[in-house]
Motif scaffolding. Structure first.
Motif, PDB file in Angstrom:
ATOM      1  N   SER A   7       5.393   5.098   2.957  1.00  0.00           N
ATOM      2  CA  SER A   7       5.447   3.894   3.788  1.00  0.00           C
ATOM      3  C   SER A   7       4.517   2.847   3.211  1.00  0.00           C
ATOM      4  O   SER A   7       3.486   3.166   2.631  1.00  0.00           O
ATOM      5  N   CYS A   8       4.898   1.580   3.377  1.00  0.00           N
ATOM      6  CA  CYS A   8       3.981   0.514   2.968  1.00  0.00           C
ATOM      7  C   CYS A   8       2.970   0.339   4.090  1.00  0.00           C
ATOM      8  O   CYS A   8       3.332   0.121   5.235  1.00  0.00           O
ATOM      9  N   ASP A   9       1.711   0.471   3.777  1.00  0.00           N
ATOM     10  CA  ASP A   9       0.678   0.414   4.802  1.00  0.00           C
ATOM     11  C   ASP A   9      -0.162  -0.851   4.728  1.00  0.00           C
ATOM     12  O   ASP A   9      -1.239  -0.916   5.314  1.00  0.00           O
ATOM     13  N   GLN A  10       0.290  -1.828   3.976  1.00  0.00           N
ATOM     14  CA  GLN A  10      -0.472  -3.083   3.964  1.00  0.00           C
ATOM     15  C   GLN A  10       0.493  -4.222   4.254  1.00  0.00           C
ATOM     16  O   GLN A  10       1.506  -4.363   3.577  1.00  0.00           O
ATOM     17  N   MET A  11       0.164  -4.987   5.293  1.00  0.00           N
ATOM     18  CA  MET A  11       1.000  -6.117   5.697  1.00  0.00           C
ATOM     19  C   MET A  11       1.433  -6.935   4.483  1.00  0.00           C
ATOM     20  O   MET A  11       0.592  -7.428   3.733  1.00  0.00           O
ATOM     21  N   ASP A  29      -3.905   1.094  -2.159  1.00  0.00           N
ATOM     22  CA  ASP A  29      -3.337  -0.247  -2.203  1.00  0.00           C
ATOM     23  C   ASP A  29      -2.629  -0.497  -3.526  1.00  0.00           C
ATOM     24  O   ASP A  29      -3.042   0.006  -4.574  1.00  0.00           O
ATOM     25  N   ASP A  68       0.844  -1.195   0.000  1.00  0.00           N
ATOM     26  CA  ASP A  68       0.000   0.000   0.000  1.00  0.00           C
ATOM     27  C   ASP A  68       0.874   1.238   0.000  1.00  0.00           C
ATOM     28  O   ASP A  68       1.777   1.378   0.824  1.00  0.00           O
ATOM     29  N   HIS A  99       7.957  -5.823   5.792  1.00  0.00           N
ATOM     30  CA  HIS A  99       6.922  -4.790   5.665  1.00  0.00           C
ATOM     31  C   HIS A  99       7.319  -3.478   6.339  1.00  0.00           C
ATOM     32  O   HIS A  99       7.153  -2.397   5.782  1.00  0.00           O
TER      33      HIS A  99
END
Ligand code: HEM
Ligand SMILES: [Cu+2]
Ligand SMILES: [Cu+2]
Lengths: 352, 609
Positions: A285-289, A251, A240, A294
């Motif tokens: 930032s990556c916001d999805q596991m 996403d 994300d 991650h």
């Protein structure tokens, strides 16, 4: 050893608590349950008010402590409408919150058991039910109206002439791509992907790809005041694109292309000054596991003036040329990754 | 009618030596019953409910301990803790946990607390315990299926527990286990065998909850004692009914999601997988949709949060009314709002998916429906407030937890209004704001409903009281502690701090919260130890608690308190009482009492409800 001591200490605390509890029940039997209960009920009623006060003071203190730690300056046009909507929601919910929490603890205290007062047998009132159905319904209608207005504005197609950047997630970093001189992102196919020389699986027989600029560490340069559209994808699992300073998020899903657009309104350097933090950077930032790495899936976004952007862009070499040395012009430039590092350094140096 | 049916089942399914002659004291029979049939493979709803509760307590402790471990990592990312190595072995060599096990713990923590504790442990315990006792039935419609429901639950738990000990570790993609991460074993360690065990465990759990749910619905609809019309039911029973309806209609969808995921994992199908390049090669799967899984998951997932919330709401209603000596305010409004919640709960699932790239128009519809669900929630809060208004409040332990429940429900419900608005969610999604929202409203608030229920009905379960002083200590630490833990997380979320991060040190935008994270971790540990005090109190009180002398210790109206202090299998010695009034007649009975139980006939000229 110290672990053992801690265990003993914890054990001891439980034993003490247990003994206190046992003895207080004993006191109850000695004093007579009724007297004891009455006393206790009074203390507990008071403690409800104490709890309420503690909560309110706690919320206030927490607010004072936290606010300086949060960067509240939105860095995009959508961010500004987010902030004003947040404020509207905060005021409406805040009023309800303060009133209901107060009434809850106040009623608990005020209507503590008393031998003289009879309870008021009061089980229905259609009028009251109507009031507290309609008032929240109206409040919700307002929130929905304000919210959808911003929502549709944010999700409208990007304006004509917006700059396009492709952002692709993979375990565990971002890759970005600029369309190059022709202004067109060439087509790609996941079957062409190679970690050696074709990170995004570009179709080399599509001529639109030949001038595309690819940045393997995902660094993104944007121009202040110029709308930008992110074309978002993923190579493997769902990631994300989290843009907390711009108040945006989308996403990155394998097999699907998603899009967001916004207009950055503050350059990195201006933000460094506004926040008085010379190390400030916009972070993606990556916001999805997405797996083990991650939490470290980070890329940097640099918002700059058109002139700075053009200077940076001029230094970039098309990915095609990098991966096909035989097609390269005589003088190879620095690789994009190094160039990217360079700019970060320069920005921070300027401020030191 | 109801009576006859329940007596019949009772005869069929219990031992001949435990006949329908309840004139004698039950203890005579129980001596003769074998330990295995009485306490292990019991078909008595009261024993089954205790099995659910104790299993739930086990899982709450296990899940709580996991959260202590990962809070250690979050609060003290650069320290090492030998205790971690003791528990986690090679996963935490030198006392520093691996990201893999961090994610494993987060995943199993979420799964077991949501499903095993707050679904199985909450609705399994209290639906089982209270439905027959409060509606006046001798047992569930099918005691045998009821027993099976527990054993499916138990086996699901065993499998989940085993998954913690395998080489590749437990499932680690978060409790929502989104594919392709969860579908591809190359994507993470936890997506190997651990994920299969997770899916199998969940499938068994779903079977358990379907068996239970069908039983609850049938029992409530068909087995009410004479005079117990639907509009005389306590709100607890209404809440259990809607909970069961939600579960029966939505759990099968999760089951299908899980089955399709198993196919993708092992049968080469492409339901959720499309155009994936992983571990150096491009997979052949094309045409699936990863988003499909999210739709299926949240079609259960959102009703699931109300499966957790409704029983807590029902019990809180009962407890607030009983201990303020006042009828519940707006009985019918409460039922209507529960109907509203039940229907709307099926229509809001996509608010978890605003940023998946779904059509903005559809997103708009879901914003509208999501904010609608706040209305029945608000109605309930106002009714609770009016219930205690001008009451005569006894601050018993269950009452304290009931009040805490309302406070937390307000706090957590209101933040839902931020998230429900997609234009705000586009920033707040998957940040600590969501963590704060759902822990306060679902985690802690539902736990408070559950604690209130346990302290309130413990005397009915065991014929003894729990220790009050320990109960109050438990209440104050947990109530204040929960706010200390979760309130500041809202601010972290407003700053955009993402959830499910193992470490924040490298992030310029989030590293300033290090000190705060440390404080939160310490508060979490303190609150965890307060829960051990509760568990201690629970088990000690089973054998050592103060004995009940009056079968109706709280002077409550509902039917369970008319049964003997130690009800046998069949609940009432002799006839089941007939019901003449609603469950909330807290008023002067003419003899100086402030309550009139449901089985007391209306006085001449008295208004029924
Ligand atoms: C006032 C009504 C409520 C509204 C409008 C609301 C809205 C929302 C929204 C929009 C989200 C998605 C946030 C995101 O992921 O970005 C969310 C998450 C969540 N809500 Fe609520 N909510 C409400 C009440 C509740 C209640 C009563 C419960 C539980 C009993 C609950 C439990 C949850 C949970 C568990 C999640 C997070 C799931 C996850 O992502 O892991 N909510 N809520
Ligand atoms: Cu990620
Ligand atoms: Cu939801």
């Amino acid at each position: 050893m110290s672990g053992f001591l801690i265990l003993c200490l914890i054990g001891l605390i439980y034993v003490v608590l247990y003994q206190i509890s046992r003895s207080s029940e004993m006191v109850a039997t000695i004093q007579g349950e009724e007297v004891f209960d009455k006393k206790r009920n009074k203390i507990l009623a008071w403690s409800m008010m104490v709890v309420w006060a503690a909560l309110m003071i706690g919320f206030y203190y927490c607010h004072q402590y936290m606010m300086p730690k949060i960067n509240l300056i939105p860095a995009s046009d959508h961010g500004e409408s987010y902030e004003s909507m947040f404020l509207v929601t905060l005021i409406m919910t805040g009023i309800v919150f303060l009133i209901t929490q107060f009434l809850l603890f106040w009623f608990a205290y005020k209507y503590r058991k008393s031998d003289t007062r009879k309870t008021h047998y009061f089980a229905h009132s259609n009028k009251l039910e109507m009031i507290w159905t309609i008032v929240p319904a109206v409040a919700m209608a307002v929130l929905v109206a304000v919210g959808l207005k911003s929502w549709f504005k944010m999700t409208d197609p990007a304006p004509q002439g917006a700059m396009q950047v492709e952002v692709v997630g993979k375990q565990f970093n971002w890759i970005s791509r600029y369309p190059g001189k022709d202004g067109k992102l060439g087509s790609r196919n996941y079957k062409n992907i190679s970690d050696q020389d074709n990170l995004l699986g570009l179709n080399w027989n599509d001529k639109d790809n030949k001038d595309d600029i690819l940045i393997p560490n995902g660094e993104i340069h944007l121009v202040k005041g110029k709308p930008v559209e992110f074309i978002i994808g993923s190579r493997d699992v769902i990631h994300d694109v989290g843009l907390s300073h711009f108040r945006m998020k989308m996403d990155a899903v394998p097999g699907i292309t998603s899009r967001i657009w916004f207009t950055p309104t503050i350059t990195t350097r201006e933000m460094q000054e506004k926040t008085k933090n010379p190390n400030f950077v916009y972070e993606l930032s990556c916001d999805q596991m997405c797996g083990k790495g991650h939490y470290a899936m980070r890329a940097i976004i640099i918002v700059e003036t058109q002139a700075e952007f053009d200077a940076w862009m001029a230094k970039q070499q098309p990915y095609y040329v990098q991966t096909h040395p035989e097609a390269a012009p005589a003088v190879p430039a620095t690789t994009p990754a190094e160039a990217a590092k360079d700019t970060v350094k320069k920005l921070t140096m300027n401020n030191n | 009618m109801g009576n006859a049916a329940s007596i019949h089942t009772h005869e069929v399914h219990t031992h001949h030596d435990h006949a329908h002659d309840h004139g004698d004291h039950h203890a005579h029979h129980e001596h003769k019953q074998h330990f295995l049939t009485k306490y292990v493979f019991s078909q008595d709803h009261k024993i089954i409910s205790r099995q659910f509760l104790i299993t739930g307590i086990f899982w709450a402790l296990a899940g709580g301990l996991m959260s202590v471990f990962f809070r250690l990592q979050l609060g003290f990312p650069s320290d090492t803790f030998p205790i971690l190595e003791k528990f986690l072995g090679d996963w935490a060599r030198g006392g520093k946990m691996d990201p893999e096990i961090y994610y494993g713990l987060v995943t199993i923590h979420g799964t077991v607390l949501v499903f095993f504790v707050l679904t199985g442990g909450l609705s399994g315990t209290f639906s089982n315990f209270l439905i027959p006792l409060q509606i006046g039935a001798r047992d569930m419609a099918s005691p045998f299926l009821n027993m099976l429901s527990y054993w499916f639950f138990a086996v699901a738990g065993v499998i989940m527990f085993c998954s913690l000990y395998i080489n590749t570790g437990p499932a680690s993609g978060g409790w929502t286990t989104y594919p392709p991460l969860s579908a591809l074993k190359e994507a993470s360690m936890g997506s190997g065998l651990g994920m299969d065990l997770w899916l199998i465990s969940m499938a068994l759990f779903i079977v358990s909850s379907l068996l239970g749910g069908l039983n609850y619905i049938v029992t409530i609809l068909n087995m009410r004692t004479k005079g117990m019309s639907m509009k005389r039911l306590p709100l607890t029973i209404w809440a259990f009914l809607f909970t069961a309806v939600l579960g029966v209609l939505s759990f099968p969808v999760l089951l299908s999601a899980a089955v399709l995921l198993l196919f993708d994992r092992h049968a080469g199908t492409s339901f959720y997988i499309s155009e994936v390049f992983i571990a150096g090669k491009a997979l052949p799967n094309i045409g699936g949709s990863a988003i499909l899984y999210q739709h299926l998951f949240w079609f259960l997932g959102h009703p699931e949060v109300y499966i957790i919330m409704l029983p807590a709401m029902g019990m809180a209603s009962e407890i607030l009314s009983t201990h303020s000596r006042k009828p519940i305010f707006g009985y019918f409004a409460m039922i209507l709002s529960m109907i509203g919640i039940t229907v709307l709960a099926f229509l809001v699932w996509a608010h978890h998916m605003f940023v998946t790239g779904m059509s903005p128009f559809l997103g708009g519809i879901f914003v509208l429906l999501t904010l609608l669900i706040a209305i029945p929630s608000a109605v309930k809060v106002f009714n609770w407030l009016t219930t205690i208004w001008r009451g005569n409040i006894r601050f018993t332990v269950p009452m304290c937890f009931g009040l805490g429940f309302v406070s937390l429900f307000i706090s957590g419900g209101l933040t839902g209004l931020f998230l429900g608005n997609s234009a705000l969610d586009i920033h707040l999604h998957d940040t600590y704001f969501v963590i704060a929202h759902f822990h306060i409203v679902m985690g802690i608030s539902a736990f408070f409903g559950m604690f209130a229920g346990i302290y309130h009905w413990f005397p009915k379960m065991y014929g003894r009281f729990m220790n009050n002083t320990m109960g109050y200590i438990h209440f104050f630490i947990t109530f204040i502690g929960s706010y200390v833990i979760f309130w500041p997380m809202h601010y972290e979320g407003i700053a955009g701090m993402p959830r499910r991060y193992y470490e924040y040190g490298a992030w310029e935008s989030f590293k300033q919260f290090a000190e705060l994270n440390q404080m939160i971790s310490i508060a979490a540990i303190v609150v965890f130890f307060a829960q051990i005090l509760f568990v201690f109190n629970y088990f000690v009180s089973i054998w050592k608690g103060k004995k009940l002398t009056d079968p109706n210790p709280w002077n409550a109206n509902s039917l369970e308190w008319t049964a003997p202090i130690h009800p046998g299998h069949g609940n009432w010695d002799g006839e089941i009482p007939e019901v003449h009034r609603w469950a909330y007649d807290y008023k002067d009975d003419g003899n100086g009492n402030d309550f009139i139980p449901q089985h007391i006939p209306l006085r001449p000229g008295e208004d029924g409800h």
